[in-house]
Design a protein around this motif. Structure first.
Motif, PDB file in Angstrom:
ATOM      1  N   LEU A 176      -0.568 -27.110  18.635  1.00 33.05           N
ATOM      2  CA  LEU A 176       0.155 -25.847  18.578  1.00 33.05           C
ATOM      3  C   LEU A 176      -0.134 -25.146  17.262  1.00 33.05           C
ATOM      4  CD1 LEU A 176       3.463 -27.142  20.091  1.00 33.05           C
ATOM      5  CD2 LEU A 176       2.067 -25.316  21.053  1.00 33.05           C
TER       6      LEU A 176
ATOM      7  N   PHE B  36       6.384 -19.876   7.162  1.00 28.65           N
ATOM      8  CA  PHE B  36       7.677 -19.213   7.281  1.00 28.65           C
ATOM      9  C   PHE B  36       8.011 -18.641   5.903  1.00 28.65           C
ATOM     10  CE2 PHE B  36      12.353 -19.248   7.411  1.00 28.65           C
ATOM     11  CZ  PHE B  36      12.600 -18.663   8.643  1.00 28.65           C
TER      12      PHE B  36
ATOM     13  N   ALA C 151      16.245 -22.136  26.803  1.00 30.21           N
ATOM     14  CA  ALA C 151      16.464 -21.260  25.645  1.00 30.21           C
ATOM     15  C   ALA C 151      15.843 -21.834  24.388  1.00 30.21           C
ATOM     16  CB  ALA C 151      17.957 -21.048  25.421  1.00 30.21           C
ATOM     17  N   VAL C 152      15.514 -20.914  23.468  1.00 27.25           N
ATOM     18  CA  VAL C 152      15.125 -21.295  22.106  1.00 27.25           C
ATOM     19  C   VAL C 152      16.173 -20.745  21.137  1.00 27.25           C
ATOM     20  CG1 VAL C 152      12.637 -21.386  22.627  1.00 27.25           C
ATOM     21  CG2 VAL C 152      13.675 -19.242  21.807  1.00 27.25           C
ATOM     22  N   ASN C 153      16.033 -21.050  19.875  1.00 30.47           N
ATOM     23  CA  ASN C 153      16.993 -20.631  18.849  1.00 30.47           C
ATOM     24  C   ASN C 153      17.017 -19.097  18.707  1.00 30.47           C
ATOM     25  OD1 ASN C 153      18.882 -20.910  16.812  1.00 30.47           O
ATOM     26  ND2 ASN C 153      17.464 -21.810  15.309  1.00 30.47           N
ATOM     27  N   ILE C 154      18.097 -18.600  18.170  1.00 37.87           N
ATOM     28  CA  ILE C 154      18.303 -17.171  17.937  1.00 37.87           C
ATOM     29  C   ILE C 154      17.178 -16.584  17.078  1.00 37.87           C
ATOM     30  CG2 ILE C 154      19.873 -15.522  16.835  1.00 37.87           C
ATOM     31  CD1 ILE C 154      22.094 -17.756  17.385  1.00 37.87           C
TER      32      ILE C 154
ATOM     33  N   GLY D  53       8.984 -19.578  18.058  1.00 36.59           N
ATOM     34  CA  GLY D  53       9.239 -20.756  18.892  1.00 36.59           C
ATOM     35  C   GLY D  53       9.111 -20.456  20.375  1.00 36.59           C
TER      36      GLY D  53
ATOM     37  N   GLN E  44       5.516 -20.550  21.101  1.00 37.21           N
ATOM     38  CA  GLN E  44       5.026 -21.933  21.123  1.00 37.21           C
ATOM     39  C   GLN E  44       5.380 -22.622  22.432  1.00 37.21           C
ATOM     40  OE1 GLN E  44       7.045 -23.128  17.493  1.00 37.21           O
ATOM     41  NE2 GLN E  44       5.087 -23.810  16.662  1.00 37.21           N
ATOM     42  N   ALA E  45       6.627 -22.403  22.889  1.00 44.56           N
ATOM     43  CA  ALA E  45       7.045 -23.017  24.148  1.00 44.56           C
ATOM     44  C   ALA E  45       6.196 -22.489  25.293  1.00 44.56           C
ATOM     45  CB  ALA E  45       8.521 -22.743  24.393  1.00 44.56           C
TER      46      ALA E  45
ATOM     47  N   ARG F 174       2.903 -24.206  25.281  1.00 42.73           N
ATOM     48  CA  ARG F 174       3.011 -25.544  25.892  1.00 42.73           C
ATOM     49  C   ARG F 174       2.925 -25.422  27.416  1.00 42.73           C
ATOM     50  NH1 ARG F 174       5.341 -30.060  22.978  1.00 42.73           N
ATOM     51  NH2 ARG F 174       5.882 -29.525  20.831  1.00 42.73           N
TER      52      ARG F 174
END
Ligand code: AMP
Ligand code: AMP
Ligand code: AMP
Ligand code: AMP
Ligand code: MG
Ligand code: MG
Ligand code: MG
Ligand code: MG
Ligand code: MG
Ligand code: MG
Ligand code: MG
Ligand code: MG
Lengths: 208, 208, 208, 208, 208, 208, 208, 208
Positions: free
Chosen positions: B5, B10, B184-187, B192, B195-196, B199
């Motif tokens: 990935l 950041f 769901a991913v984070n706020i 992310g 990235q998901a 995948r």
């Protein structure tokens, strides 16, 4: 009450003896009576003479003594996302009936299957006030508010699991909605939703 | 990373000097580089030689050094409720572009005006993976999940006021949805979500 | 549903009589049926004819009527941290089985004994989709996401005490993870994790 | 303090004038002094004579007056998940140095790339006490506690976004861990982690 | 475990049959066994042969099979605020006993009557490690940390009403204390407090 | 107010112009005036004629116009845990002074160094009402309530970090205390604590 | 206690045998005794000799042994919003009676029908101390504080549904009130409210 | 919108350039325009031609282009607890004005001084719909709902400190009220309160 709204005996947390006493006092005073949150166990434990004249409904846990009021004008639609929303929806329905107001129930039209809601939207649009009942994530509140111009009272219910358990997520979805002019009542408060609807109809009924 | 990935720097909470050093080390190593959370102020404070070769996008606060990867198969739709969702949506878009993946942006189709979404639903249905971006009460997640069969990644964003401020309401609406198979991913985590999606596409692209 | 995903009867909060009625209607319609959250007590209270044809599993509290679907391609690994994670893991497993999808269970490989996970990592890497199940602090989600390139669906469970009671800590560990591209479903939602996996496999199975 | 532990001036929320006064009083009394949470802006605003004798470190926002104590026995390992954990890690390191205790920093070995941690695990196992520093989901606490027998003090930091913002997720991951015998201090409390380590070493150093 | 710390069977949520099976497997393997969270009802439901050799303690809900380990050096003081703290305190005591470590219980010395604690402070000061047990507002943690130089492990318990119900207030009082170098474990986690104490004693016992 | 309690102008969130207007109206009416939450910046921005007659105190952010009331009987002790508690403590002190009531300040006697409090306890016992001021974990509230028989008003302050940031931990420590008969006011509400003390003294002063 | 305040045995979470033992010890020592949180089931399970001399009140779940103290001066008014507030109100009443203090109960005067409260306000104004008892949104606290000059102790109770369940909303309404000088005790803590009132009366009674 | 409700440009988080563009497009289309959350700084940064035709109000942070709609029937009362409630109250007022609806402002009648509200209650009773605006503990919502029969929309505002900071306490006081038939909108959502009032008036105005 002095506002002309119906009062009800909130039976959760009261003993059968206390409820019997309140009932006897209403009978003595010649008052009609609405009881809410009277679950089947507590209802069965009431005195025989109390139960004899009560119109009891187990689904909504409500009981009515003295019959319903004469029919008043006003059309209410009660729209629910799923079957699990029926207890609170029926508490609202029975409170309205107690006050002589007819309400139509449009059940199980949650947004996971959007077409179910869209098929019945014209029917809902004919109401003077809409009470929308949903648990879980309450997405139906926003969808309805974008499609209907009448007042919409969001009635969130404590149906859900994990992050949606307890009804707070549905409540906040109504309050935080991107859709215009939604209002909300407390979780599972079918009685309060009906009272709010009566406030709104009051002016209408009287022709203002 | 060993998972294949993309990695990114950041930049929130890093000083310009630290970012310049990381950049220099990537250049020295001959690596391409994706930077996220690089706001305009911090970008302006980077060394001239750093900025010279960076492809910077202020809306998403991302910068790319070394160009994007060769095109890979896979169609992603990024669907947003409103204009305020664009920063996170674009972070996802740029991360996908960095990896050679094309994504289509379907913006401003929130459920307060349901017809906007319904008009574009066929287009969305053609995607291999859908990234749905919304703040406030996030009702669009449930509506989409009832209409589309592909994987749907809910990307909640910190757009909202009062009870919906900060993005948690949108996040929980996705997790607590009555609609089937949402993830769901984070706020605000557009990186992310991308990235998901990668995948999920990985297998697709490889034909499994 | 119109998305082609399986539907299930969520039995928590339904009376045995309601479940019997739903069952009878499915039988009448010739439909297969998956029931979830059907605890042993409620199962025992169903009508004899309902129970007669149900394939009931107490650990996952699921029941299947009408057998499982024909085998579909796709390999799923369900990885759990401890024994207490098995109810939710098995809900996912049974939902997948209902849809004709084979899943391998890799149980009790939590990170308190990291070598247990490392010993089985190659096996896990062969899956098309990984469902990771954990309660408490959910550290296994991050460890897996750093080691495996396939889509990983975090399924947090309500196993824990004190600050980890209820599953929210595990859920947030998945969402807030430093590891790349994790997605999460609601707490204890084995059914939803399976649905999400089916969405991901769908494309795969169809060869896109 | 009467417990023999170091005291420090917590400078957040104090004006430069107040800090100068405390400094002057320490100088007058012939005491050594440790200052924490002294950010660069406030340091620059101190009186010239204060700054003249202070050993200031901007990363940890600490200042030492009067030099460090004579070396005491005891080996501490400070292990961090990422670079953003360095301010708190260095606050612990400087507090230990002030007390004459040597600590080794093992930085940037978070579990998203598990091999980084495994490569250095023998080195960590040689410590008498381990201070583990992590933000986000804090998965490293559980992984370390399963691999090392010495006391492990989890020092959660306020590094994260969305659900992991503020450090509470990392803190609760340490407290709710499935791994044995972890203890935790407050978020960002590098000073407290060092004090706890000194309590643990105290007995060791004295040979009990 | 590979860290040399004791393992235990956490019995909450396990059926008597599962516990009997784990017990039988330990007996077959010739292992000693510690069981925690085994309430009296579940204990009574175990097989006769299981109960026959178990040393069961109802207050702490623990059972030991195979006797305690040979005595190891190290003095632990377990200090409690009130009588309601005894279940968790005794879980710690029994875990230590299982490992051959003697602990002294100093019970019911909460700060509402400060003199009770002050009368016994010298006794507490003789311990190598102090485990402090308190619910409600946990003020005793701060008082002890100001009076004793040894490591102090705060063990918050779920004893309280209103704002202190559930133990979180006591936990946060330990973490947020103004007193130096306190560390905390999870609510009601007497087993974990003992494990942490063993980590700390380990070095001591070995003379480092 | 009709209750005879002092009123004050809460200046946070008011513009200098609004404050000037309120001031002018008080001067015109011949009233004395107490202003709270008037920070130094806003004070400096007031009109010259306003500032000319104001007795301003920057620490407590209060200003008094028209002098203090004639001395009334009653002894108040204001006890603080640390120096950071002084702004709220002084807000209470100034409110009392405005009403003619003398209060003694016993500062910096927090429980991390218990002897500091014990040395001054007799002095505190002479007060008619005690206002106890603390942030962080607020352990001093419980210790005082066990040692003093007079009414104790807990005034929690927003001094703290991590779990104690914002003052809620100190507030809940007062409410959830095991010590007898503590009462609390809102976080940082020195004005309210003084008002409550005046209510208590009122009867006293009048001889009841 | 050394403060001269009454002590009580908190019976929630104690076994009948433990309560019998505490009772026997008090009888042996010739002490009077107040028991709180002694529900009817636990009371019925006490030994015959214990129950024989106890003055038990089921509504407040309190029991008194050894009679009440000689009458002391001081008038307390206990004002409640509704009937559901009576258990906590009566716990306060019985604690005061145990100490020889007379209290008047003004029940069911909640603000939904404001005239009920206004009709009795002069009566309430005669009290030295007012204990106000309310659940739900606790609006009565603010209304009373604007009308009465005596000390007002807000006693929030865990009566409510949805957002008001558990009593925290009522507690925070008292703390966050716009009305002057309210103080609060913990949720349902009738015993603590009485203790606080006794602290306030103490001075009064003694004539200061 | 298709519901006939007014739309507005929510300017928080939009750049001046974005707002100018939206404005230009409205002018080009010949539409009237309502802008909300346009603070003074952002207003000053708009293009000269934008500002030239805008009717801007700094208190409510609203701007109107194109004038207000022709007067429609319907009387709205907007009742506020204090002066700090005016920004949200005025946002509601301006939204109503934009739609041609007249509203009367009854300001600063909070319950801390109950007589202020009672003096104006008849005036309020003449409205068709009441919008009640309050921060802090929001007690005025319950008091009004007990005195007025018209629909009451609670508009909680983020005015408060400590436990009442942010407006959630006021919101929950409205939802959890013991008074009949209150409904609520999101915190500070004056625009939404006006929209809800328009939904309610719509029927009225049309004579149903
Ligand atoms: N926008 C983003 N949101 C969340 N995580 C990110 C983002 N950008 C980079 N990361 C991850 O943050 C980590 C980089 O942290 P650092 O080493 O401090 O630069 C890597 O694991 C990245 O994959
Ligand atoms: N175990 C489960 N967890 C979460 N959702 C489920 C589960 N089982 C069924 N559902 C969903 O719950 C809904 C069924 O609700 P009902 O119509 O009340 O039976 C459907 O949307 C199902 O897909
Ligand atoms: N009282 C306890 N508190 C917390 N953890 C415990 C306790 N007793 C046992 N454990 C841990 O729980 C885990 C056992 O979980 P399981 O695999 O479900 O049997 C082991 O890691 C034990 O060390
Ligand atoms: N109803 C009550 N609510 C709160 N605290 C109480 C109550 N009754 C007794 N207490 C206190 O609880 C403590 C007694 O605890 P215990 O020694 O366990 O019986 C004493 O400090 C009492 O003052
Ligand atoms: Mg629903
Ligand atoms: Mg949106
Ligand atoms: Mg687990
Ligand atoms: Mg980290
Ligand atoms: Mg305790
Ligand atoms: Mg303090
Ligand atoms: Mg009440
Ligand atoms: Mg207000």
């Amino acid at each position: 009450a002095r506002t002309g709204l119906p009062e009800a005996v909130f039976c959760a947390g009261k003993t059968p003896a206390q409820i019997d006493a309140i009932f006897a006092s209403a009978v003595a005073g010649g008052h009609r009576l609405l009881m809410t949150r009277l679950d089947a166990g507590r209802h069965a434990a009431l005195a025989g003479e109390t139960r004899a004249t009560l119109d009891y409904d187990a689904l909504s846990a409500t009981a009515i003594h003295g019959g319903v009021a004469p029919a008043r004008p006003g059309r209410i639609a009660i729209v629910t996302g799923g079957l699990a929303d029926l207890p609170a929806a029926t508490e609202a329905l029975r409170t309205l009936a107690f006050c002589g107001i007819d309400a139509e129930l449009v059940a199980d039209v949650g947004v996971a299957g959007l077409w179910r809601l869209l098929e019945r939207i014209e029917e809902i649009r004919e109401a003077d006030v809409v009470i929308a009942v949903a648990g879980m994530e309450g997405a139906i509140f926003s969808v309805l508010a974008g499609l209907v111009a009448a007042p919409i009272i969001a009635l969130p219910v404590s149906v859900g699991t994990g992050v949606s358990a307890g009804g707070r997520l549905a409540l906040e979805s109504a309050l935080g909605s991107c859709a215009p002019g939604l209002v909300a009542v407390n979780i599972d408060n079918g009685f309060g939703a009906a009272q709010a609807a009566i406030r709104m109809l009051g002016r209408t009924a009287a022709g203002v």
